[in-house]
Design an enzyme around this catalytic site. Structure first.
Site, mmCIF file in Angstrom:
data_model
loop_
_atom_site.group_PDB
_atom_site.id
_atom_site.type_symbol
_atom_site.label_atom_id
_atom_site.label_comp_id
_atom_site.label_asym_id
_atom_site.label_seq_id
_atom_site.Cartn_x
_atom_site.Cartn_y
_atom_site.Cartn_z
ATOM 1 N N ASP A 78 56.854 56.474 53.095
ATOM 2 C CA ASP A 78 57.718 56.364 54.264
ATOM 3 C C ASP A 78 56.855 56.448 55.526
ATOM 4 O OD1 ASP A 78 59.940 57.630 56.300
ATOM 5 O OD2 ASP A 78 60.906 56.444 54.746
ATOM 6 N N TYR A 207 60.924 56.145 65.368
ATOM 7 C CA TYR A 207 61.290 54.730 65.302
ATOM 8 C C TYR A 207 61.153 54.083 66.677
ATOM 9 C CZ TYR A 207 63.226 55.621 60.661
ATOM 10 O OH TYR A 207 63.368 55.949 59.345
ATOM 11 N N HIS A 258 62.221 55.251 46.491
ATOM 12 C CA HIS A 258 61.566 55.578 47.756
ATOM 13 C C HIS A 258 61.051 57.009 47.822
ATOM 14 C CE1 HIS A 258 60.732 54.947 51.988
ATOM 15 N NE2 HIS A 258 61.427 56.020 52.322
#
Length: 280
Positions: A78, A207, A258
């Protein structure tokens, strides 16, 4: 990285630090520094602009130097995959190798990027891209309005749990049954690390910062391993990865998604051990 936390690594720390107690070889032991990224959990919340993955990697390198490590390996998935990539590229004089279960690589420039890519790999890349087309709502919000969504996440525990657990359900290799892979205690521990620290906005901000980052990582020259879990949210073809990393190990895992360290800790630990053995 979001929506996980440092709690993801509780299943792998013991086997990595004390392999003999977990059926491994004593000479495979590691010191483990499990990083809680800036803005996440009990780490500090950055207050100035530009605190994206590259700056986090610089902070990581400074931390390892302060702890006295002159040689170390990096491992991540990630956002940890992005931070580890910058660390391997920018601190290559100290990083002996990069192991990632989230190898980020865009299409190579110049010519046809798909030349030499096996059809099965190209199809898998397209399938994962199509899957993510319906998964990007959170990404658009957090990369444009992290402060707005942060107020909501820090105000409603039910909303925070929904925002996070929905991704654990969608991104794990569990066929839609999230408790097939994670217990309620594991999921709630992860959610609580966001709730008690009120880090909804500060964790979403990575982000926003990444979208405005001036630099992209250069080619990673240190030895690199990619552990490819079949239900990962993005899986580039091996040729793409080779164009941007000094790829020395590529492992196709039989299962997993993930959250590799939580879902398939034994597979991940075995691959980390095998990769770093010749680099010690």
């Amino acid at each position: 990285g979001w929506p996980g936390s440092v709690a993801e690594f509780t299943k792998v720390i013991g086997p990595l630090t004390d392999p003999a107690a977990h059926g491994g070889r004593p000479e495979d032991s590691f010191d483990v520094v499990a990083i809680s990224l800036p803005g996440f959990g009990f780490s500090g919340k950055p207050t100035d602009r530009g605190y994206g993955p590259e700056r986090m990697a610089t902070t990581l390198a400074k931390l390892m130097a302060r702890l006295g490590y002159t040689r170390y390996g990096v491992q991540g998935g990630d956002w940890g995959g992005a931070v580890s990539r910058f660390a391997a590229a920018n601190d290559a004089q100290h990083v002996v190798g990069l192991h990632s279960n989230f190898c980020l690589a865009g299409a190579p420039t110049g010519g046809n990027p798909n030349d030499g890519v096996p059809p099965t790999e190209l199809q898998r890349t397209r399938e994962r891209q199509a899957f993510m087309d319906t998964e990007r709502g959170y990404f658009l919000v957090q990369s444009t309005k992290p402060q707005t969504v942060g107020y909501a996440l820090d105000d409603s525990p039910a909303g925070l749990a929904a925002w996070i657990v929905e991704k654990f359900r969608s991104w794990c290799d569990c066929g839609g049954d999230v408790e097939k892979k994670f217990s309620k205690d594991e999921l709630l521990t992860n959610v609580m690390l966001y709730w008690v620290t009120q880090s909804g906005a500060s964790s979403a901000r990575i982000y926003y910062e990444n979208q405005r980052a001036p630099n992209q990582p250069g080619r990673v020259q240190v030895p690199t391993a990619c552990a490819v879990f079949p239900k990962e949210i993005s899986i580039p073809p091996r040729r793409w990865v080779e164009s941007q990393y000094n790829l020395t190990r590529w492992t196709e895992m039989p299962r997993g998604g993930h959250f590799a360290a939580m879902e398939e800790p034994e597979l991940l630990v075995d691959d980390i051990r095998a990769f770093f053995r010749p680099l010690r």
